[in-house]
Scaffold this active site. Sequence first.
Site, PDB file in Angstrom:
ATOM      1  N   LYS A  26       0.825  -1.272   0.074  1.00 15.13           N
ATOM      2  CA  LYS A  26      -0.056   0.235   0.106  1.00 15.13           C
ATOM      3  C   LYS A  26       0.819   1.163  -0.008  1.00 15.13           C
ATOM      4  O   LYS A  26       0.546   2.353  -0.670  1.00 15.13           O
ATOM      5  CB  LYS A  26      -0.762  -0.017   1.362  1.00 15.13           C
ATOM      6  CG  LYS A  26      -1.922  -0.931   1.161  1.00 15.13           C
ATOM      7  CD  LYS A  26      -2.851  -0.771   2.500  1.00 15.13           C
ATOM      8  CE  LYS A  26      -2.157  -0.854   3.868  1.00 15.13           C
ATOM      9  NZ  LYS A  26      -1.710  -2.043   4.146  1.00 15.13           N
ATOM     10  N   ARG A  83       0.369  -9.153  13.279  1.00 16.38           N
ATOM     11  CA  ARG A  83      -0.544  -8.297  12.333  1.00 16.38           C
ATOM     12  C   ARG A  83      -1.329  -8.857  11.321  1.00 16.38           C
ATOM     13  O   ARG A  83      -2.448  -8.187  10.956  1.00 16.38           O
ATOM     14  CB  ARG A  83       0.617  -7.428  11.562  1.00 16.38           C
ATOM     15  CG  ARG A  83       1.497  -6.566  12.662  1.00 16.38           C
ATOM     16  CD  ARG A  83       2.665  -5.805  12.210  1.00 16.38           C
ATOM     17  NE  ARG A  83       2.025  -4.548  11.042  1.00 16.38           N
ATOM     18  CZ  ARG A  83       2.680  -4.020  10.274  1.00 16.38           C
ATOM     19  NH1 ARG A  83       4.167  -4.476  10.064  1.00 16.38           N
ATOM     20  NH2 ARG A  83       2.566  -2.907   9.528  1.00 16.38           N
ATOM     21  N   ARG A  87      11.991  -6.129   4.224  1.00  9.61           N
ATOM     22  CA  ARG A  87      11.413  -4.704   4.076  1.00  9.61           C
ATOM     23  C   ARG A  87      12.517  -3.661   4.785  1.00  9.61           C
ATOM     24  O   ARG A  87      12.802  -4.331   6.028  1.00  9.61           O
ATOM     25  CB  ARG A  87      10.011  -4.296   4.579  1.00  9.61           C
ATOM     26  CG  ARG A  87       9.330  -3.075   4.295  1.00  9.61           C
ATOM     27  CD  ARG A  87       8.111  -2.707   4.167  1.00  9.61           C
ATOM     28  NE  ARG A  87       7.541  -2.853   5.310  1.00  9.61           N
ATOM     29  CZ  ARG A  87       6.310  -2.659   5.502  1.00  9.61           C
ATOM     30  NH1 ARG A  87       5.526  -2.027   4.559  1.00  9.61           N
ATOM     31  NH2 ARG A  87       5.515  -2.734   6.879  1.00  9.61           N
ATOM     32  N   ARG A 133      -8.939   0.840   9.375  1.00  9.86           N
ATOM     33  CA  ARG A 133      -8.554  -0.558   9.534  1.00  9.86           C
ATOM     34  C   ARG A 133      -9.555  -1.406  10.353  1.00  9.86           C
ATOM     35  O   ARG A 133      -9.460  -2.402  10.692  1.00  9.86           O
ATOM     36  CB  ARG A 133      -7.259  -0.569  10.379  1.00  9.86           C
ATOM     37  CG  ARG A 133      -5.971  -0.788   9.518  1.00  9.86           C
ATOM     38  CD  ARG A 133      -4.892  -0.589  10.313  1.00  9.86           C
ATOM     39  NE  ARG A 133      -3.443  -1.355   9.985  1.00  9.86           N
ATOM     40  CZ  ARG A 133      -2.595  -0.720   9.580  1.00  9.86           C
ATOM     41  NH1 ARG A 133      -2.603   0.668   9.263  1.00  9.86           N
ATOM     42  NH2 ARG A 133      -1.455  -1.293   9.064  1.00  9.86           N
ATOM     43  N   ARG A 193      12.103  -2.179  10.618  1.00  6.11           N
ATOM     44  CA  ARG A 193      10.955  -1.826  11.875  1.00  6.11           C
ATOM     45  C   ARG A 193      10.819  -2.883  12.676  1.00  6.11           C
ATOM     46  O   ARG A 193      10.657  -4.012  12.218  1.00  6.11           O
ATOM     47  CB  ARG A 193       9.772  -1.639  10.950  1.00  6.11           C
ATOM     48  CG  ARG A 193       9.682   0.002  10.442  1.00  6.11           C
ATOM     49  CD  ARG A 193       8.477   0.157   9.737  1.00  6.11           C
ATOM     50  NE  ARG A 193       7.111  -0.262   9.818  1.00  6.11           N
ATOM     51  CZ  ARG A 193       6.068  -0.101   9.247  1.00  6.11           C
ATOM     52  NH1 ARG A 193       6.137   0.547   8.087  1.00  6.11           N
ATOM     53  NH2 ARG A 193       4.781  -0.644   9.627  1.00  6.11           N
TER      54      ARG A 193
HETATM   55  P1  AMP Z   1       1.417   0.729   8.908  1.00  7.19           P
HETATM   56  O1  AMP Z   1       2.570   1.409   8.826  1.00  7.19           O
HETATM   57  O2  AMP Z   1       0.366   1.160   8.215  1.00  7.19           O
HETATM   58  O3  AMP Z   1       1.537  -0.975   8.729  1.00  7.19           O
HETATM   59  O4  AMP Z   1       1.051   0.795  10.519  1.00  7.19           O
HETATM   60  C1  AMP Z   1       2.062   0.532  11.463  1.00  7.19           C
HETATM   61  C2  AMP Z   1       1.232   0.170  12.866  1.00  7.19           C
HETATM   62  O5  AMP Z   1       0.501   1.627  13.274  1.00  7.19           O
HETATM   63  C3  AMP Z   1       0.114  -0.997  12.790  1.00  7.19           C
HETATM   64  O6  AMP Z   1       0.483  -2.136  13.018  1.00  7.19           O
HETATM   65  C4  AMP Z   1      -0.742  -0.256  14.123  1.00  7.19           C
HETATM   66  O7  AMP Z   1      -0.138  -0.567  15.365  1.00  7.19           O
HETATM   67  C5  AMP Z   1      -0.527   1.302  13.988  1.00  7.19           C
HETATM   68  N1  AMP Z   1      -1.791   1.805  12.878  1.00  7.19           N
HETATM   69  C6  AMP Z   1      -1.592   2.244  11.740  1.00  7.19           C
HETATM   70  N2  AMP Z   1      -2.773   2.615  11.251  1.00  7.19           N
HETATM   71  C7  AMP Z   1      -3.816   2.337  12.177  1.00  7.19           C
HETATM   72  C8  AMP Z   1      -5.024   2.395  12.109  1.00  7.19           C
HETATM   73  N3  AMP Z   1      -6.052   2.899  11.081  1.00  7.19           N
HETATM   74  N4  AMP Z   1      -5.849   1.897  13.254  1.00  7.19           N
HETATM   75  C9  AMP Z   1      -5.003   1.285  14.128  1.00  7.19           C
HETATM   76  N5  AMP Z   1      -3.895   1.229  14.393  1.00  7.19           N
HETATM   77  C10 AMP Z   1      -2.966   1.642  13.093  1.00  7.19           C
END
Ligand code: AMP
Length: 210
Positions: free
Chosen positions: A13, A167, A123, A88, A156
């Site tokens: 994404k 996740r 990654r 999400r 990360r």
């Molecule tokens: P991402 O970089 O989008 O994979 O987000 C990394 C982490 O941030 C996720 O695993 C969640 O812990 C938190 N996070 C990001 N976006 C959301 C969301 N819309 N709702 C809840 N947690 C989020």
Amino acid sequence: MNIILLGAPGAGKGTQAEVICDRLNIPTISTGNIIREALKTGTEMGLKAKSFMEAGQLVPDEVVIGIIKERLAKDDCQNGFILDGFPRTIPQAEALDKMGIEINKVIDIEVSDEAIMKRMSGRRVCEKCGASYHVEYKRPAKDGVCDSCAGALVQRKDDHPDTVKARLEVYHNETEPLKDYYDRQGKLSVVEGQDTVESTTALILKAIEA
Ligand code: AMP
């Protein structure tokens, strides 16, 4: 145009959002990047989110809904935006509807769990600007160094295999029901994640223009 990119963590994404953002000249809003930034600067919101994020769990709805409300009110979102990583959960999608923001397209990028495990372990992200790379599929010109800002590339904590598993579970339980939610609104397009970034981009642009 207001676009949502859906898909499992690691489905691409973020990378696709960057490309579409350049093509359509609208900003990408990534809740993950906003939270990571808050974590780095040590804000109260960052501290609240830290333990959830590092365990591969979702940050509570009210926290991310607050972030998105504030961000979408900014001037640069008036001509459209791409949401990467939000919503999400169903309550997050409902909150977006309640804000009166019309979503035009929801693109779901489908990638198998197995391929995701492989992708995420390789990654690397830039510590400074958040740009995303991969040790196999998207190498920087110089190992360990960001092409855009020369920042250091790191793994990360939430890309470690055990966290990725957690996740994915969260994704299937909490986020996947959004496909139905947007399908019922007639907004969903499903795109199979391809082997190369370019071929996935081509499918996404076709879905956006349809
Ligand atoms: P991402 O970089 O989008 O994979 O987000 C990394 C982490 O941030 C996720 O695993 C969640 O812990 C938190 N996070 C990001 N976006 C959301 C969301 N819309 N709702 C809840 N947690 C989020």
